[in-house]
Design a protein around this motif. Structure first.
Motif, PDB file in Angstrom:
ATOM      1  N   ASP A  76       7.530  34.985  18.472  1.00 59.77           N
ATOM      2  CA  ASP A  76       5.810  34.677  18.007  1.00 59.77           C
ATOM      3  C   ASP A  76       6.058  34.271  15.939  1.00 59.77           C
ATOM      4  OD1 ASP A  76       4.727  34.502  20.644  1.00 59.77           O
ATOM      5  OD2 ASP A  76       3.966  36.162  20.248  1.00 59.77           O
ATOM      6  N   ARG A  77       6.549  35.553  15.689  1.00 61.67           N
ATOM      7  CA  ARG A  77       6.099  35.792  13.809  1.00 61.67           C
ATOM      8  C   ARG A  77       7.551  35.117  13.795  1.00 61.67           C
ATOM      9  NH1 ARG A  77       7.587  40.794  10.876  1.00 61.67           N
ATOM     10  NH2 ARG A  77       6.960  40.060   8.496  1.00 61.67           N
ATOM     11  N   ILE A  78       6.889  33.937  12.582  1.00 57.63           N
ATOM     12  CA  ILE A  78       8.140  33.437  11.574  1.00 57.63           C
ATOM     13  C   ILE A  78       7.799  33.731  10.479  1.00 57.63           C
ATOM     14  CG2 ILE A  78       8.123  31.026  10.582  1.00 57.63           C
ATOM     15  CD1 ILE A  78       8.024  31.449  13.741  1.00 57.63           C
ATOM     16  N   GLU A  79       9.406  34.527  10.066  1.00 57.96           N
ATOM     17  CA  GLU A  79       8.977  34.785   8.517  1.00 57.96           C
ATOM     18  C   GLU A  79       9.056  33.921   7.612  1.00 57.96           C
ATOM     19  OE1 GLU A  79       9.938  37.859   8.059  1.00 57.96           O
ATOM     20  OE2 GLU A  79      10.552  39.198   9.649  1.00 57.96           O
ATOM     21  N   LYS A  80       9.434  32.811   7.172  1.00 54.50           N
ATOM     22  CA  LYS A  80       9.131  32.313   5.975  1.00 54.50           C
ATOM     23  C   LYS A  80       8.451  30.575   6.685  1.00 54.50           C
ATOM     24  CE  LYS A  80      12.091  34.645   3.514  1.00 54.50           C
ATOM     25  NZ  LYS A  80      13.553  34.543   2.483  1.00 54.50           N
ATOM     26  N   PRO A  81       7.465  30.563   7.430  1.00 53.90           N
ATOM     27  CA  PRO A  81       7.002  29.780   8.024  1.00 53.90           C
ATOM     28  C   PRO A  81       6.690  28.972   6.071  1.00 53.90           C
ATOM     29  CG  PRO A  81       4.973  31.056   7.992  1.00 53.90           C
ATOM     30  CD  PRO A  81       6.511  31.987   7.105  1.00 53.90           C
ATOM     31  N   LYS A  82       6.804  27.190   6.384  1.00 54.13           N
ATOM     32  CA  LYS A  82       6.640  26.299   5.961  1.00 54.13           C
ATOM     33  C   LYS A  82       5.164  25.116   6.197  1.00 54.13           C
ATOM     34  CE  LYS A  82      10.872  25.801   3.624  1.00 54.13           C
ATOM     35  NZ  LYS A  82      12.091  25.125   3.697  1.00 54.13           N
ATOM     36  N   VAL A  83       4.224  25.324   4.821  1.00 50.68           N
ATOM     37  CA  VAL A  83       2.815  24.081   5.557  1.00 50.68           C
ATOM     38  C   VAL A  83       2.966  23.450   4.216  1.00 50.68           C
ATOM     39  CG1 VAL A  83       1.968  26.230   6.217  1.00 50.68           C
ATOM     40  CG2 VAL A  83       1.400  25.813   3.518  1.00 50.68           C
ATOM     41  N   PRO A  84       2.189  22.447   4.275  1.00 53.00           N
ATOM     42  CA  PRO A  84       2.312  21.101   3.465  1.00 53.00           C
ATOM     43  C   PRO A  84       1.052  21.935   2.215  1.00 53.00           C
ATOM     44  CG  PRO A  84       1.153  20.653   5.665  1.00 53.00           C
ATOM     45  CD  PRO A  84       1.301  21.762   5.670  1.00 53.00           C
ATOM     46  N   GLU A  85       1.464  21.439   1.525  1.00 52.68           N
ATOM     47  CA  GLU A  85       1.322  21.369  -0.186  1.00 52.68           C
ATOM     48  C   GLU A  85      -0.561  22.107   0.156  1.00 52.68           C
ATOM     49  OE1 GLU A  85       0.433  23.517  -3.076  1.00 52.68           O
ATOM     50  OE2 GLU A  85       2.583  22.642  -2.925  1.00 52.68           O
ATOM     51  N   TRP A  86      -1.340  21.000   0.277  1.00 51.90           N
ATOM     52  CA  TRP A  86      -2.598  20.826   0.609  1.00 51.90           C
ATOM     53  C   TRP A  86      -3.428  21.618   1.195  1.00 51.90           C
ATOM     54  CZ3 TRP A  86      -5.410  21.303   5.049  1.00 51.90           C
ATOM     55  CH2 TRP A  86      -4.335  20.998   6.013  1.00 51.90           C
ATOM     56  N   CYS A  87      -2.015  22.445   2.532  1.00 52.64           N
ATOM     57  CA  CYS A  87      -3.344  24.205   2.664  1.00 52.64           C
ATOM     58  C   CYS A  87      -1.972  25.304   2.388  1.00 52.64           C
ATOM     59  CB  CYS A  87      -3.364  24.285   4.031  1.00 52.64           C
ATOM     60  SG  CYS A  87      -1.554  24.461   4.856  1.00 52.64           S
ATOM     61  N   SER A  88      -1.245  25.615   1.250  1.00 50.28           N
ATOM     62  CA  SER A  88      -0.145  26.635   0.956  1.00 50.28           C
ATOM     63  C   SER A  88      -1.183  27.590   0.075  1.00 50.28           C
ATOM     64  CB  SER A  88       0.546  26.039   0.367  1.00 50.28           C
ATOM     65  OG  SER A  88      -0.308  25.416  -1.279  1.00 50.28           O
ATOM     66  N   HIS A  89      -2.172  26.960  -0.168  1.00 45.49           N
ATOM     67  CA  HIS A  89      -2.841  28.910  -0.174  1.00 45.49           C
ATOM     68  C   HIS A  89      -4.195  29.368   0.421  1.00 45.49           C
ATOM     69  CE1 HIS A  89      -5.992  25.118  -0.007  1.00 45.49           C
ATOM     70  NE2 HIS A  89      -7.097  25.510  -0.507  1.00 45.49           N
ATOM     71  N   TRP A  90      -3.706  29.097   1.438  1.00 41.07           N
ATOM     72  CA  TRP A  90      -4.499  29.735   2.702  1.00 41.07           C
ATOM     73  C   TRP A  90      -3.792  31.062   2.895  1.00 41.07           C
ATOM     74  CZ3 TRP A  90      -5.407  25.552   7.102  1.00 41.07           C
ATOM     75  CH2 TRP A  90      -6.069  24.541   6.890  1.00 41.07           C
ATOM     76  N   PRO A  91      -4.727  31.921   3.219  1.00 40.77           N
ATOM     77  CA  PRO A  91      -4.089  33.307   3.968  1.00 40.77           C
ATOM     78  C   PRO A  91      -2.654  32.922   4.517  1.00 40.77           C
ATOM     79  CG  PRO A  91      -6.228  33.183   4.174  1.00 40.77           C
ATOM     80  CD  PRO A  91      -5.734  32.005   4.168  1.00 40.77           C
ATOM     81  N   LYS A  92      -2.132  34.061   4.740  1.00 42.93           N
ATOM     82  CA  LYS A  92      -0.364  34.283   5.029  1.00 42.93           C
ATOM     83  C   LYS A  92      -0.492  35.110   6.341  1.00 42.93           C
ATOM     84  CE  LYS A  92       1.145  32.007   1.262  1.00 42.93           C
ATOM     85  NZ  LYS A  92       0.176  31.151   1.019  1.00 42.93           N
ATOM     86  N   SER A  93      -1.840  35.984   6.849  1.00 39.94           N
ATOM     87  CA  SER A  93      -1.819  36.723   7.506  1.00 39.94           C
ATOM     88  C   SER A  93      -3.353  36.393   8.079  1.00 39.94           C
ATOM     89  CB  SER A  93      -1.545  37.871   7.946  1.00 39.94           C
ATOM     90  OG  SER A  93      -2.647  38.642   6.984  1.00 39.94           O
ATOM     91  N   LEU A  94      -3.381  36.564   9.798  1.00 39.58           N
ATOM     92  CA  LEU A  94      -4.701  36.713  10.847  1.00 39.58           C
ATOM     93  C   LEU A  94      -5.879  37.601   9.971  1.00 39.58           C
ATOM     94  CD1 LEU A  94      -6.574  36.101  13.204  1.00 39.58           C
ATOM     95  CD2 LEU A  94      -4.938  37.949  14.229  1.00 39.58           C
ATOM     96  N   GLU A  95      -5.265  38.902   8.889  1.00 33.31           N
ATOM     97  CA  GLU A  95      -5.764  39.909   8.674  1.00 33.31           C
ATOM     98  C   GLU A  95      -6.211  39.320   7.563  1.00 33.31           C
ATOM     99  OE1 GLU A  95      -2.931  41.440  12.149  1.00 33.31           O
ATOM    100  OE2 GLU A  95      -2.593  40.305   9.616  1.00 33.31           O
TER     101      GLU A  95
END
Length: 158
Positions: free
Chosen positions: A126-145
């Motif tokens: 389930d874990r992805i080491e280095k996921p990529k997301v679009p620029e518009w949401c790249s500032h969102w938290p990197k984990s559930l915690e």
């Protein structure tokens, strides 16, 4: 079009003090050996918005403040989708194996939302080491915690 039958295995129970997954009695044996997993993936049904109109919405106008003007349903976690199925990774706080109750820290479901399935969260699958997301949401938290302390209200246009 092919049709499938899906059975509810339980429901989400939310009150002021706790969030629980309450299993139907016949599914309690499926909890065997779930202890030891800190997190589970809960597959549940967006039943509060399950209607013909919501199932036909395939695009939304700028749901997030920094998102593109139009986003397809498959690019967002909206309950409005062809099949209102949801997937949420949650932390397990306690399991009552006799009563078939899993106490969790948080889930983005509504009270009485039907639970379709539960799977253990395993980093190897389930874990992805280095996921990529679009620029518009790249500032969102990197984990559930980290998400717990994030100002999500400042992100949405609804």
């Amino acid at each position: 079009m092919q049709k499938f039958t899906v059975n509810t295995i339980g429901k989400i129970s939310i009150n002021n003090e706790e969030m629980l997954i309450k299993l139907e009695p016949e599914y309690i044996p499926a909890l065997q050996a779930l202890n030891g997993f800190s997190h589970i993936n809960v597959i549940w049904w967006f039943n509060h918005l399950d209607n013909e109109k919501a199932r036909k919405i395939l695009e939304l106008l700028k749901p997030y403040k920094k998102s593109p003007e139009i986003m397809g349903t498959f690019a967002i976690r909206s309950p409005m989708r062809p099949n209102p199925i949801a997937l949420t990774a949650v932390q397990v706080l306690n399991i009552d194996f006799n009563a078939g109750i899993i106490q969790i820290n948080y889930i983005d479901a509504e009270n009485d939302s039907p639970v379709l399935d539960i799977k253990p969260y395993t980093p190897s699958l389930d874990r992805i080491e280095k996921p990529k997301v679009p620029e518009w949401c790249s500032h969102w938290p990197k984990s559930l915690e980290e998400s717990a302390d994030f100002d999500w209200q400042n992100e949405f246009n609804f």
